[in-house]
Write a protein that holds these residues in place. Sequence first.
Motif: not given
Length: 174
Positions: A153-169
């Motif tokens: 089975e394909a690994p399930k994506p993590r549900q509660n992983e924090p979103k990375k902050p947007d990179n200004p570049y």
Amino acid sequence: MLLFNSTTRGNSGLGCLVMGVLGAVAGFLLLKGLYNLLLWVAPVLLVLALIIRWQVFPATLKSWLKTLKTNPLSAIIQLAFAVLAFPFFALYMFLLAIGGNKVDQLRNQFQQPLNQRPVPEDEFVDFEELESRPKGEPRSREPIEPPIIIVEEAPKPRQNEPKKPDNPYDQMFK
């Protein structure tokens, strides 16, 4: 001092020209002196080359004949060099004899540890018999079984992983 003054822009080429001519004259005199010295030593160099390693003479002749068949102009130029610059050719043959002798010594020195114990002819040597078959022919006439594929089975994506902050570049490249 005017010839070599680097502050004036117009006269710097004249200094280079004078130095170039002096360098060419010095090189000519050096080669002329070496030619005259080798002219007297050339017979001795040829005899020493003959004593050290006589095989360089037939090898050089074979090489020249091969060049004569493939590229006659180059062979004629080589022959002209051997005749006109005979002392340098004698030095070349001497160095070839010394170098070939040294190569044989090194070859014998490095091959000796590998072959320290020669195998007698009546003694058998361990070997592994390999299967020989024509190229493209299958190894055996038996049908080949397909490989067993295990599907995971394909690994399930993590549900509660924090979103990375947007990179200004990132906005600079849009």
